[in-house]
Design a protein around this motif. Structure first.
Motif, PDB file in Angstrom:
ATOM      1  N   PRO A   1      45.773  29.898  34.913  1.00 39.23           N
ATOM      2  CA  PRO A   1      45.867  30.172  36.348  1.00 39.23           C
ATOM      3  C   PRO A   1      46.300  31.622  36.551  1.00 39.23           C
ATOM      4  N   ALA A   2      46.305  32.072  37.762  1.00 38.83           N
ATOM      5  CA  ALA A   2      46.765  33.438  38.046  1.00 38.83           C
ATOM      6  C   ALA A   2      47.288  33.518  39.464  1.00 38.83           C
ATOM      7  N   GLY A   3      48.126  34.497  39.686  1.00 39.17           N
ATOM      8  CA  GLY A   3      48.601  34.829  41.014  1.00 39.17           C
ATOM      9  C   GLY A   3      48.502  36.323  41.190  1.00 39.17           C
ATOM     10  N   ALA A   4      48.801  36.797  42.396  1.00 33.49           N
ATOM     11  CA  ALA A   4      48.609  38.207  42.740  1.00 33.49           C
ATOM     12  C   ALA A   4      47.162  38.561  42.398  1.00 33.49           C
ATOM     13  N   LEU A   5      46.252  37.887  43.079  1.00 36.91           N
ATOM     14  CA  LEU A   5      44.846  37.869  42.683  1.00 36.91           C
ATOM     15  C   LEU A   5      44.171  39.231  42.627  1.00 36.91           C
ATOM     16  N   LEU A   6      44.563  40.152  43.486  1.00 42.88           N
ATOM     17  CA  LEU A   6      43.960  41.488  43.429  1.00 42.88           C
ATOM     18  C   LEU A   6      44.803  42.440  42.608  1.00 42.88           C
ATOM     19  N   THR A   7      46.114  42.451  42.837  1.00 42.09           N
ATOM     20  CA  THR A   7      46.958  43.444  42.178  1.00 42.09           C
ATOM     21  C   THR A   7      47.174  43.171  40.701  1.00 42.09           C
ATOM     22  N   GLU A   8      47.156  41.925  40.283  1.00 44.11           N
ATOM     23  CA  GLU A   8      47.349  41.606  38.863  1.00 44.11           C
ATOM     24  C   GLU A   8      46.055  41.146  38.205  1.00 44.11           C
ATOM     25  N   LEU A   9      45.397  40.120  38.768  1.00 45.41           N
ATOM     26  CA  LEU A   9      44.206  39.568  38.124  1.00 45.41           C
ATOM     27  C   LEU A   9      43.046  40.545  38.166  1.00 45.41           C
ATOM     28  N   ALA A  10      42.597  40.928  39.348  1.00 45.17           N
ATOM     29  CA  ALA A  10      41.381  41.742  39.455  1.00 45.17           C
ATOM     30  C   ALA A  10      41.549  43.128  38.864  1.00 45.17           C
ATOM     31  N   ALA A  11      42.674  43.756  39.113  1.00 42.01           N
ATOM     32  CA  ALA A  11      42.859  45.127  38.632  1.00 42.01           C
ATOM     33  C   ALA A  11      42.997  45.200  37.117  1.00 42.01           C
ATOM     34  N   ASN A  12      43.285  44.071  36.458  1.00 35.67           N
ATOM     35  CA  ASN A  12      43.495  44.074  35.008  1.00 35.67           C
ATOM     36  C   ASN A  12      42.453  43.267  34.234  1.00 35.67           C
ATOM     37  N   SER A  13      41.480  42.712  34.907  1.00 34.76           N
ATOM     38  CA  SER A  13      40.445  41.916  34.249  1.00 34.76           C
ATOM     39  C   SER A  13      39.174  42.745  34.104  1.00 34.76           C
ATOM     40  N   PRO A  14      38.703  42.954  32.878  1.00 36.94           N
ATOM     41  CA  PRO A  14      37.481  43.753  32.714  1.00 36.94           C
ATOM     42  C   PRO A  14      36.296  43.196  33.499  1.00 36.94           C
ATOM     43  N   ASN A  15      36.145  41.872  33.534  1.00 38.42           N
ATOM     44  CA  ASN A  15      34.987  41.292  34.216  1.00 38.42           C
ATOM     45  C   ASN A  15      35.127  41.290  35.734  1.00 38.42           C
ATOM     46  N   VAL A  16      36.339  41.150  36.244  1.00 41.77           N
ATOM     47  CA  VAL A  16      36.537  41.096  37.692  1.00 41.77           C
ATOM     48  C   VAL A  16      36.699  42.496  38.275  1.00 41.77           C
ATOM     49  N   TYR A  17      37.145  43.458  37.468  1.00 40.12           N
ATOM     50  CA  TYR A  17      37.361  44.826  37.934  1.00 40.12           C
ATOM     51  C   TYR A  17      36.086  45.417  38.532  1.00 40.12           C
ATOM     52  N   SER A  18      34.946  45.140  37.916  1.00 37.29           N
ATOM     53  CA  SER A  18      33.687  45.677  38.458  1.00 37.29           C
ATOM     54  C   SER A  18      33.404  45.099  39.840  1.00 37.29           C
TER      55      SER A  18
END
Length: 195
Positions: free
Chosen positions: A79-96
């Motif tokens: 699971p994850a929280g802080a969906l943009l600041t933690e998950l998206a900004a640090n995920s190679p696949n979601v960052y794009s």
């Protein structure tokens, strides 16, 4: 979807309403006469309903665990929280996708989008109402509901080290916000998250 942030927030919240409604139905031990077969009539024990979620299901389950005290257990895989600041900004696949969202919604082309970027913070603010990190602490330290404080949730949370979709930063932020400890074996905690 990162191209319509407010709709993503609303879809998450509607999913929680759907899950709580389903749980209420299952707790009534509904008749399953239409499923009768040679083995007899199946039965549902509404007191033993648990939630299992993987990836997006783990994120939804984290949000559900924060507001729904009546599941027997929650098993949350990455699971994850802080969906943009933690998950998206640090995920190679979601960052794009984050960069694409910035270009589509705000006209930023090929921007660097670290977690502290004002645009990432703005987008995080839009989805905060559907981000599970906002209710994470209530999983282990519940708030009273109609004057009654429910017990803490039975939780098992899994993290996949090096996950390229649900970043470890997002999973660890969620676990910390829930007040969960780290159980060995575990790799070193990420440097960006203080102990």
């Amino acid at each position: 979807n990162l191209f319509r942030l407010a709709s993503m927030r609303d879809q998450f919240r509607q999913t929680i309403v759907d899950h709580t409604t389903l749980l209420r139905l299952l707790q009534t031990s509904p008749t399953l006469d239409g499923l009768k077969g040679s083995a007899g009539l199946p039965k549902i024990d509404g007191t033993k309903v648990a939630y299992f979620g993987d990836s997006l299901g783990g994120i939804i389950g984290s949000l559900l665990a924060g507001v729904e005290p009546n599941h027997a257990a929650y098993i949350l895989n990455v699971p994850a929280g802080a969906l943009l600041t933690e998950l998206a900004a640090n995920s190679p696949n979601v960052y794009s996708l984050l960069n694409g969202s910035a270009a589509l919604n705000f006209g930023f082309q090929n921007a660097q989008m670290p977690p502290w970027h004002p645009l990432v913070q703005l987008m995080q603010h839009v989805i905060d109402g559907g981000d599970p990190i906002g209710v994470a602490s209530t999983t282990t330290a519940p708030l009273p509901i109609a004057g009654v404080t429910p017990k803490g949730r039975n939780l098992v949370v899994f993290e996949a080290l090096g996950d390229e979709i649900v970043s470890n930063e997002g999973t660890e932020a969620m676990a910390r916000a829930m007040g969960l400890g780290v159980v060995a074996p575990h790799g070193r905690l990420l440097a960006s998250i203080p102990d």
